[in-house]
Design a protein around this motif. Structure first.
Motif, PDB file in Angstrom:
ATOM      1  N   GLY A   1      -2.899  -1.904  -0.327  1.00 27.12           N
ATOM      2  CA  GLY A   1      -1.950  -2.994  -0.491  1.00 27.12           C
ATOM      3  C   GLY A   1      -2.562  -4.140  -1.265  1.00 27.12           C
ATOM      4  O   GLY A   1      -1.924  -4.748  -2.123  1.00 27.12           O
ATOM      5  N   LYS A   2      -3.832  -4.437  -0.991  1.00 35.28           N
ATOM      6  CA  LYS A   2      -4.534  -5.486  -1.724  1.00 35.28           C
ATOM      7  C   LYS A   2      -4.657  -5.124  -3.198  1.00 35.28           C
ATOM      8  O   LYS A   2      -4.490  -5.970  -4.083  1.00 35.28           O
ATOM      9  CB  LYS A   2      -5.913  -5.716  -1.109  1.00 35.28           C
ATOM     10  CG  LYS A   2      -5.903  -6.280   0.301  1.00 35.28           C
ATOM     11  CD  LYS A   2      -7.305  -6.404   0.861  1.00 35.28           C
ATOM     12  CE  LYS A   2      -7.291  -6.781   2.337  1.00 35.28           C
ATOM     13  NZ  LYS A   2      -6.665  -8.082   2.604  1.00 35.28           N
ATOM     14  N   VAL A   3      -4.978  -3.854  -3.446  1.00 34.69           N
ATOM     15  CA  VAL A   3      -5.080  -3.394  -4.834  1.00 34.69           C
ATOM     16  C   VAL A   3      -3.740  -3.528  -5.531  1.00 34.69           C
ATOM     17  O   VAL A   3      -3.653  -3.984  -6.679  1.00 34.69           O
ATOM     18  CB  VAL A   3      -5.574  -1.935  -4.897  1.00 34.69           C
ATOM     19  CG1 VAL A   3      -5.649  -1.464  -6.349  1.00 34.69           C
ATOM     20  CG2 VAL A   3      -6.930  -1.781  -4.233  1.00 34.69           C
ATOM     21  N   GLN A   4      -2.661  -3.149  -4.827  1.00 35.77           N
ATOM     22  CA  GLN A   4      -1.327  -3.212  -5.427  1.00 35.77           C
ATOM     23  C   GLN A   4      -0.915  -4.635  -5.743  1.00 35.77           C
ATOM     24  O   GLN A   4      -0.386  -4.922  -6.822  1.00 35.77           O
ATOM     25  CB  GLN A   4      -0.308  -2.565  -4.473  1.00 35.77           C
ATOM     26  CG  GLN A   4       1.132  -2.547  -4.978  1.00 35.77           C
ATOM     27  CD  GLN A   4       1.357  -1.548  -6.092  1.00 35.77           C
ATOM     28  OE1 GLN A   4       0.405  -1.041  -6.688  1.00 35.77           O
ATOM     29  NE2 GLN A   4       2.609  -1.260  -6.387  1.00 35.77           N
ATOM     30  N   ILE A   5      -1.160  -5.557  -4.817  1.00 35.81           N
ATOM     31  CA  ILE A   5      -0.827  -6.961  -5.046  1.00 35.81           C
ATOM     32  C   ILE A   5      -1.592  -7.501  -6.250  1.00 35.81           C
ATOM     33  O   ILE A   5      -1.041  -8.197  -7.109  1.00 35.81           O
ATOM     34  CB  ILE A   5      -1.147  -7.799  -3.780  1.00 35.81           C
ATOM     35  CG1 ILE A   5      -0.173  -7.441  -2.655  1.00 35.81           C
ATOM     36  CG2 ILE A   5      -1.079  -9.294  -4.085  1.00 35.81           C
ATOM     37  CD1 ILE A   5      -0.556  -8.016  -1.306  1.00 35.81           C
TER      38      ILE A   5
ATOM     39  N   GLY B   1       0.816  -1.202   0.000  1.00 34.17           N
ATOM     40  CA  GLY B   1       0.000   0.000   0.000  1.00 34.17           C
ATOM     41  C   GLY B   1       0.854   1.259   0.000  1.00 34.17           C
ATOM     42  O   GLY B   1       0.537   2.241  -0.683  1.00 34.17           O
ATOM     43  N   ALA B   2       1.937   1.224   0.752  1.00 36.57           N
ATOM     44  CA  ALA B   2       2.853   2.361   0.782  1.00 36.57           C
ATOM     45  C   ALA B   2       3.488   2.574  -0.593  1.00 36.57           C
ATOM     46  O   ALA B   2       3.663   3.708  -1.044  1.00 36.57           O
ATOM     47  CB  ALA B   2       3.938   2.117   1.835  1.00 36.57           C
ATOM     48  N   GLU B   3       3.818   1.471  -1.246  1.00 39.36           N
ATOM     49  CA  GLU B   3       4.395   1.568  -2.584  1.00 39.36           C
ATOM     50  C   GLU B   3       3.409   2.220  -3.542  1.00 39.36           C
ATOM     51  O   GLU B   3       3.761   3.106  -4.318  1.00 39.36           O
ATOM     52  CB  GLU B   3       4.768   0.178  -3.092  1.00 39.36           C
ATOM     53  CG  GLU B   3       5.351   0.172  -4.501  1.00 39.36           C
ATOM     54  CD  GLU B   3       5.661  -1.222  -5.000  1.00 39.36           C
ATOM     55  OE1 GLU B   3       6.635  -1.371  -5.763  1.00 39.36           O
ATOM     56  OE2 GLU B   3       4.924  -2.169  -4.642  1.00 39.36           O
ATOM     57  N   ARG B   4       2.146   1.791  -3.459  1.00 35.67           N
ATOM     58  CA  ARG B   4       1.137   2.360  -4.356  1.00 35.67           C
ATOM     59  C   ARG B   4       0.906   3.835  -4.031  1.00 35.67           C
ATOM     60  O   ARG B   4       0.693   4.649  -4.933  1.00 35.67           O
ATOM     61  CB  ARG B   4      -0.166   1.574  -4.246  1.00 35.67           C
ATOM     62  CG  ARG B   4      -1.139   1.892  -5.380  1.00 35.67           C
ATOM     63  CD  ARG B   4      -2.249   0.866  -5.464  1.00 35.67           C
ATOM     64  NE  ARG B   4      -3.082   1.051  -6.649  1.00 35.67           N
ATOM     65  CZ  ARG B   4      -2.784   0.592  -7.859  1.00 35.67           C
ATOM     66  NH1 ARG B   4      -1.673  -0.102  -8.042  1.00 35.67           N
ATOM     67  NH2 ARG B   4      -3.586   0.811  -8.891  1.00 35.67           N
TER      68      ARG B   4
END
Length: 237
Positions: free
Chosen positions: A171-175, A43-46
């Motif tokens: 984070g779920k969206v990013q994965i 999530g932080a990455e996104r």
């Protein structure tokens, strides 16, 4: 054969915060709402990618991120509305792979599969789907295999749980998005089959076992040879 989609729906229904998290902006992600989990780190990455929207000339990145966010929501709706979304995703792959197989080869492979599945295939055939195609029985066999069951169960348990904050949600969206991007780069036709059925953002659930299956299939030189090779591998186990 386990209906993994039923378990997936149960996990999604257990998320009591989804409706409120969907309304949170990416701005909130930049304020340190992260815990030390894989989802939060993703999530932080996104969030950092969203912050790049402030850089002139990066509007394309922002549009892609927003599009993926919307696609993720559509995929979650699909997961809850379909009877067995896991089965449907795997079957879509095989439907394309067997499109050019001759009837004689299809019949031969079906005989091998039904001999292996026996009662399992017969019982499943009387379930929600009733068209006895090679793609259908291949999907039954794949989802019944130990390796697929183990990999899928671990993924659902690990990545589909209660949302604890905006970082976890994104984070779920990013994965999901990164798995979809990998699939689009390696197997674009399969990606678009899933996309057209609002399921590409669910591919992360089956990425690990399906990538191994696709690797095995890619060992062949033609569609018939590829499917025959896979069936022979499955029957031997």
């Amino acid at each position: 054969m386990t209906n993994y989609s039923a378990y997936l729906k149960f996990k999604l229904d257990s998320d009591k915060k989804l409706s409120t998290l969907l309304t949170r902006s990416a701005k909130s992600l930049s304020q340190g709402l992260y815990d030390m989990t894989n989802e939060a780190m993703a999530g932080a990455e996104r969030a950092s990618w969203y912050l790049s929207c402030l850089v002139p000339g990066e509007s394309d990145i922002c549009s892609e991120l927003r599009h993926e966010d919307l696609r993720w929501i559509r995929s979650m709706v699909k997961a809850k509305s379909k009877n067995d979304v896991i089965f449907d995703m795997v079957e879509l792959y095989f439907k394309r792979k067997i499109a050019k197989i001759t009837p004689a080869v299809e019949k031969s492979l079906l005989l091998k599969i039904t001999e292996k599945l026996s009662a399992l295939a017969a019982n499943k055939a009387s379930d929600t789907l009733n068209k006895k195609t090679l793609a259908y029985f291949l999907t039954v066999m794949i989802l019944s295999s130990y390796d697929f069951r183990e990999a899928l169960s671990k993924t659902i348990i690990k990545t589909v749980g209660s949302l604890v904050g905006a970082a976890s949600f994104y984070g779920k969206v990013q994965i999901s998005a990164m798995a979809a991007r990998r699939l689009k780069a390696i197997h674009p036709k399969y990606y678009w089959d899933l996309y057209n059925n609002d399921m590409e953002m669910l591919y992360y659930l089956i990425e690990d076992p399906m990538s191994k299956i696709m690797y095995i299939i890619d060992s062949g030189s033609t569609d018939e040879e590829e499917i025959t090779f896979l069936v022979n591998e499955l029957v031997r186990k």
